[in-house]
Design an enzyme around this catalytic site. Structure first.
Site, PDB file in Angstrom:
ATOM      1  CD  GLU A  38      -0.021  -1.116   3.541  1.00 51.67           C
ATOM      2  OE1 GLU A  38       0.431  -1.720   3.329  1.00 51.67           O
ATOM      3  OE2 GLU A  38       0.105  -0.983   4.325  1.00 51.67           O
ATOM      4  CG  ASN A  39       4.414   0.770  -1.450  1.00 53.97           C
ATOM      5  OD1 ASN A  39       5.418   0.683  -0.447  1.00 53.97           O
ATOM      6  ND2 ASN A  39       4.566   0.521  -2.374  1.00 53.97           N
ATOM      7  CG  HIS A  76      -6.080  -5.513   2.480  1.00 51.01           C
ATOM      8  ND1 HIS A  76      -6.656  -6.419   2.858  1.00 51.01           N
ATOM      9  CD2 HIS A  76      -5.431  -4.886   1.847  1.00 51.01           C
ATOM     10  CE1 HIS A  76      -5.351  -5.968   3.575  1.00 51.01           C
ATOM     11  NE2 HIS A  76      -4.385  -5.256   3.443  1.00 51.01           N
ATOM     12  CD  GLU A  77      -2.612  -3.741  -0.369  1.00 53.50           C
ATOM     13  OE1 GLU A  77      -1.946  -3.249   0.415  1.00 53.50           O
ATOM     14  OE2 GLU A  77      -2.570  -4.578  -0.285  1.00 53.50           O
ATOM     15  CG  HIS A 109      -3.725  -0.773   3.826  1.00 52.78           C
ATOM     16  ND1 HIS A 109      -3.532  -0.830   5.155  1.00 52.78           N
ATOM     17  CD2 HIS A 109      -3.478  -1.981   2.746  1.00 52.78           C
ATOM     18  CE1 HIS A 109      -3.503  -1.557   5.857  1.00 52.78           C
ATOM     19  NE2 HIS A 109      -3.487  -2.131   4.535  1.00 52.78           N
ATOM     20  CD  GLU A 144      -1.943  -5.430   6.977  1.00 49.53           C
ATOM     21  OE1 GLU A 144      -2.872  -5.315   6.043  1.00 49.53           O
ATOM     22  OE2 GLU A 144      -1.146  -4.773   6.048  1.00 49.53           O
TER      23      GLU A 144
END
Ligand SMILES: [Zn+2]
Length: 508
Positions: free
Chosen positions: A148-149, A181-182, A185, A204
């Site tokens: 997830e940068n 999901h990412e 984040h 998470e």
């Protein structure tokens, strides 16, 4: 053909450049990447300029990042292609992949669902997407499913690309889930971040639960909420039934090995179950409100910290909010979560106009929480004459109630600009202070502790000793506090003797 990519999480940013490589040490980063044609560079933020350098090298400069943790930094140098989409609310989103994948339209699905999910999260979390762009890239050889940068999310190809002609429905669902999901984040994990890895489950677990919410919104036909039990609840129970399971908040997390071991089913699946449980018993609306409060509290700490380190942007922002209120006093639009910080910064960086405005509100305010926020702000001034006048006001209980005066002293003693004046004032007016607080239970202790805890010189020690002698019959319940203050001052003096030079030269 070549590609260069980074993977910092959890402890590899330090291999890229020297840094305080722990999540709590957030900072802004200015990134420059060197590359040669036909490759170009990507990072967390949009590029500013690419300049020709010697020997065929080019240098790309990126906009400075927002305050962020090192583990979320990212670099890519490649000759990848991309597809881009715009929506009304969110900034441009791009999906990068090998040129042949783009030509074959395998980025289409990700391109279509990304802006929909981002828009939905903005309304669900009640917080705008924090960055000026959102890039996602499919990497042919990538150890994880996704990473997830912040602003440059990386995926293995099977987690981002989808070929409708040959890929299964399950593959499509996996792509949607990992993207959901990412992207979650980008708020939880990236914008607000646990201070240390022992609370990785918050990151998470949250993203695991929200990936179902996001996917369900963009693909209701998948019936994602029915699948949670199958994929994550059962996984969590299976692992948690073992005697080798671990607490959800990890213990003794110190080495990179300890940290890496936390990316397990307990953090992801059990964490997800826990967040889902909270959402179920709180109800969806209360859960969403809770998320918003998390962001507000986090931004409060950010604004206060940033302002106290002298960030001009932060101070100007606080002043703008405050002056809008001063111009229209009947209409205070400052968020209750930000008021303490905004009032204090406006007074600290303002003059008598700001102070008098707060003082006027303080005199008439009926709500005790608001009154206390106003009172705290009055102690933030850096103007010596205002500090002196405020101290005099405390001798008149029609101006400052006795129940409140002690916290005025404690507040002023917490202010570097006011501490000496306040200590002088207290010693001079000790007859009055003793009369009002001497027999009280703990107020006088608070005053003594609050005003002497930073004493660290022989001069201050002498002052304290003289004070103790001359007022020995007027210390009341504060006698022990004075003894403790003497001991602490001696300890502080010793610490400075032992370490001050070393620390000072290290800082220089
Ligand atoms: Zn994650």
């Amino acid at each position: 053909r070549i590609i260069a990519i980074s993977q910092m999480q959890p402890t590899d940013a330090r291999k890229s450049f020297p840094c305080f490589d722990e999540p709590a040490f957030k900072a802004t980063f200015k990134i420059f990447l060197w590359h040669k044609d036909p490759n170009y560079a990507l990072s967390n933020m949009p590029f500013v300029i690419t300049e020709e350098r010697y020997g065929g090298w080019k240098r790309t400069e990126f906009e400075p990042t927002l305050r962020m943790s090192t583990y979320l930094l990212a670099f890519v140098v490649s000759e990848f292609g991309y597809e881009q989409s715009f929506t009304s609310g969110t900034p441009p989103t791009r999906i990068y992949a090998r040129p042949e994948q783009v030509l074959n339209h395998n980025v289409e699905y990700a391109k279509n669902i990304t802006p929909v999910i981002l828009d939905y999260y903005e309304s669900y979390f009640g917080v705008d997407y924090p960055l000026p762009k959102s890039d996602q890239i499919a990497v042919p050889d990538f150890a994880l499913g996704g990473m997830e940068n912040w602003g440059l999310v990386m995926y293995r190809e099977t987690a981002l690309l989808f070929d409708a002609a040959i890929n299964s429905a399950y593959s499509k669902q996996r792509v949607a889930r990992v993207i959901a999901h990412e992207l979650s984040h980008q708020w939880f994990g990236d914008l607000i971040t646990p201070l240390w890895w022992d609370e990785l489950w918050l990151n998470e677990g949250f993203a695991t639960f929200i990936e179902y919410i996001g996917t369900d919104y963009v693909e209701p036909g998948f019936r994602m909420m029915d699948q949670f039990v199958l994929y994550d609840l059962h996984d969590a129970l299976t692992v948690d039934a073992l005697t080798t399971s671990r607490p959800i908040i990890a213990e003794n997390v110190t080495t990179p090995d300890d940290i890496n071991a936390l990316f397990d089913d307990i953090s992801y699946s059990k964490g997800g179950c826990f967040i889902r449980m909270i959402s179920e018993f709180a109800g969806e609306e209360a859960f969403k409100l809770g998320l918003k409060v998390c962001h507000l509290i986090s931004s409060y700490y950010t604004i206060n910290t940033a302002c106290s380190y002298g960030s001009i942007d932060c101070i100007e922002h606080a002043q703008t909010l405050f002056h809008t209120w001063m111009a229209d006093p009947s209409n205070n639009t400052i968020s209750p979560n930000l008021r303490d910080a905004v009032y204090c910064q406006a007074v600290a960086n303002g003059g008598s106009d700001e102070w008098d405005f707060i003082w006027g509100r303080y005199q008439t305010e009926g709500d005790s929480h608001e009154k206390s926020a106003l009172q705290s702000a009055l102690a933030c001034t850096k103007q010596l004459w205002i500090i002196q006048r405020y101290l005099e006001y405390t001798l008149d209980s029609t101006l400052v109630r006795n129940q409140d005066a002690y916290s005025v002293y404690v507040g002023l003693c917490g202010n570097d600009y006011a501490r000496d004046l306040t200590w002088d004032f207290l010693r001079r007016e000790w007859d009055y202070i003793y009369e009002v607080y001497g027999s009280g239970f703990f107020r006088i202790n608070s005053i003594i502790e609050g005003c002497t805890s930073r004493f660290s010189t022989e001069f201050e020690l002498k002052e304290l000793e003289t004070f103790k002698e001359s007022r020995s019959d007027q210390l009341g319940t504060g006698a022990r506090s004075v003894d403790q203050a003497l001991e602490l001052t001696k300890t502080n003096i010793q610490w400075r003797t032992d370490y001050e030079d070393t620390v000072f030269s290290w800082l220089n």
